[in-house]
Write a protein that holds these residues in place. Structure first.
Motif, mmCIF file in Angstrom:
data_model
loop_
_atom_site.group_PDB
_atom_site.id
_atom_site.type_symbol
_atom_site.label_atom_id
_atom_site.label_comp_id
_atom_site.label_asym_id
_atom_site.label_seq_id
_atom_site.Cartn_x
_atom_site.Cartn_y
_atom_site.Cartn_z
ATOM 1 N N TRP A 95 0.921 -1.231 0.000
ATOM 2 C CA TRP A 95 0.095 0.007 0.093
ATOM 3 C C TRP A 95 0.809 1.281 0.036
ATOM 4 O O TRP A 95 1.708 1.320 1.089
ATOM 5 C CB TRP A 95 -1.027 -0.036 1.062
ATOM 6 C CG TRP A 95 -2.084 -0.964 1.109
ATOM 7 C CD1 TRP A 95 -2.107 -2.055 1.974
ATOM 8 C CD2 TRP A 95 -2.975 -0.939 0.449
ATOM 9 N NE1 TRP A 95 -3.094 -2.779 1.744
ATOM 10 C CE2 TRP A 95 -3.992 -2.081 0.712
ATOM 11 C CE3 TRP A 95 -3.413 -0.190 -0.446
ATOM 12 C CZ2 TRP A 95 -5.141 -2.379 0.058
ATOM 13 C CZ3 TRP A 95 -4.940 -0.502 -1.274
ATOM 14 C CH2 TRP A 95 -5.555 -1.757 -0.709
ATOM 15 N N ASP A 98 -2.942 3.416 2.401
ATOM 16 C CA ASP A 98 -3.694 2.131 2.950
ATOM 17 C C ASP A 98 -5.129 2.127 2.467
ATOM 18 O O ASP A 98 -5.927 3.200 2.511
ATOM 19 C CB ASP A 98 -3.692 2.053 4.294
ATOM 20 C CG ASP A 98 -2.550 1.375 5.234
ATOM 21 O OD1 ASP A 98 -1.756 1.062 4.389
ATOM 22 O OD2 ASP A 98 -2.492 1.174 6.225
ATOM 23 N N SER A 102 -2.257 1.535 -4.198
ATOM 24 C CA SER A 102 -1.357 0.280 -4.169
ATOM 25 C C SER A 102 -0.258 0.292 -5.289
ATOM 26 O O SER A 102 -0.715 0.623 -6.067
ATOM 27 C CB SER A 102 -1.820 -1.165 -3.628
ATOM 28 O OG SER A 102 -2.759 -1.498 -4.757
#
Length: 400
Positions: A95, A98, A102
């Protein structure tokens, strides 16, 4: 003759191209009327065209559709077993932000014009460069490459709001500086630059403005735009696409339908975010609905703060727990009003979608969507939409 030879060099083997040009030689326009084309001219032009084709780099990692080239690259297809594929993959997703972005994957943020898409993208950059949290999500420090349609004062003000004016790890390419260069040329150069500077994210602001789409609803156009972007996947570089939403409020509220143009864009994305203003433009409140292959569906509630000590403040909540807002109540009421208009039109008998549109002044897509969701309206193969009036059944209750 030179242009024809170059075109055929990318389509068929050289011997077939020679036969085609020989048949049409007399009809090819002459640059000098006193010097007609000969078979020697064909051989010379074809030799030059095929040499040029072989020396050109492949823009998307795919071969040109020629029999000779396809046979040449057949052995380069790398088949792999499922077990071997799994062994090559990292145990965890890499990531950059997050649940949002990614490495080596595509993310798009969709929103209406001037709804805050660029603000989201630029503040994400602001968080990634020093590895600060973004809307409560962890980030991974990395240089970023920005390709934007903004320029001059517009870009300066946007960057100033996101506190990016003095960031050495942000590299920028504006549309004005890439003028005259097509999408197929620019994207490979962006990926090449990202790899050279160690950037893990390319932000494209906006896809609709930079891709040069002739018809955004055409699937072939969508594939033409997406093909060069696979180079970024191969290089492990993420792309964040900022993209315009459709004008219909009903469709903007659905992840799979929100983006303007072909659904192939959203279908190719690994993560999709839809940004909208539940309360209109009256305040800085926004909601970002996020979902995709790598993350659960979730809603991020945002508050745009100006002047901006923190730029954007936000918190997360599950989609099922989204709060009822005044704008949502207006949307629900509008849906009910449209349903009433459709029922009134159908009271006189079955009608086609176009006939209902003429009677109610509603968009045909809206009519189809509303009729499909109404329990007392059904579609007839002959006659169009029909209103099913409640009938008393043999048992308790009502059958329709």
């Amino acid at each position: 003759l030179t242009r024809l030879a170059y075109y055929l060099a990318g389509k068929v083997p050289q011997d077939i191209a020679h036969e085609i040009l020989s048949l049409w030689l007399e009809r090819v326009p002459l640059g000098r009327p006193g010097e007609p084309w000969t078979s020697k001219h064909i051989e010379t032009r074809l030799d030059s065209a095929y040499r040029k084709r072989e020396s050109e780099p492949e823009p998307c990692g795919h071969s040109a559709p020629g029999v000779k080239r396809a046979a040449k690259e057949e052995d380069e297809l790398r088949f792999i077993t499922g077990a071997a594929f799994m062994a090559e993959q990292p145990v965890e997703v890499d990531w950059i932000v997050d649940q949002l972005v990614s490495a080596g994957e595509w993310t798009e943020v969709i929103g209406l014009m001037k709804s805050g898409k660029s603000t989201i993208g630029y503040w994400m950059i602001h968080a990634i460069l020093p590895e600060h949290p973004f809307l409560g999500y962890r980030t991974k420090k990395a240089p970023v490459l920005l390709y934007t349609e903004q320029d001059r004062n517009s870009l300066r003000v946007t960057m100033e709001r996101a506190e990016l004016l003095s960031e050495p790890d942000l590299t920028i390419l504006t549309r004005a500086r890439a003028r005259g260069k097509g999408w197929d040329f620019v994207i490979p150069k962006l990926v090449e630059k990202a790899v050279a500077i160690g950037a893990k994210l390319i932000v494209i602001d906006t896809l609709n403005g930079l891709a040069g789409l002739v018809d955004s609803n055409e699937e072939r156009e969508a594939q033409r735009v997406l093909d060069p972007c696979f180079l970024a996947k191969d290089a492990g570089v993420a792309i964040l696409f900022l993209r315009h939403a459709r004008k219909s409020v009903d469709q903007v509220m659905v992840l799979g339908l929100a983006g303007r143009g072909s659904g192939q864009f959203t279908g190719a994305m690994d993560t999709v975010g839809v940004l909208w203003a539940p309360n209109g433009d009256a305040d800085g409140y926004r909601e970002l609905a996020v979902g995709g292959r790598l993350t659960d569906h979730e809603t991020i509630c945002l508050e745009y703060v100006r002047p901006n000590p923190g730029g954007i403040a936000g918190h997360h909540e599950r989609t099922a727990e989204r709060p009822e807002t005044p704008h949502k109540k207006k949307v629900a009421a509008a849906k009910d009003d449209r349903c009433k208009l459709i029922r009134a039109a159908l009271a006189g008998g079955p009608m086609s979608t176009k006939a209902i549109s003429r009677a109610t002044k509603l968009d045909p897509k809206t009519i189809t969507a509303r009729c499909a969701g109404m329990a007392d309206v059904e579609w007839l193969e002959e006659g169009g939409w029909r209103l099913c009036l409640p009938q008393k059944g043999a048992g308790d209750g009502v059958e329709s």
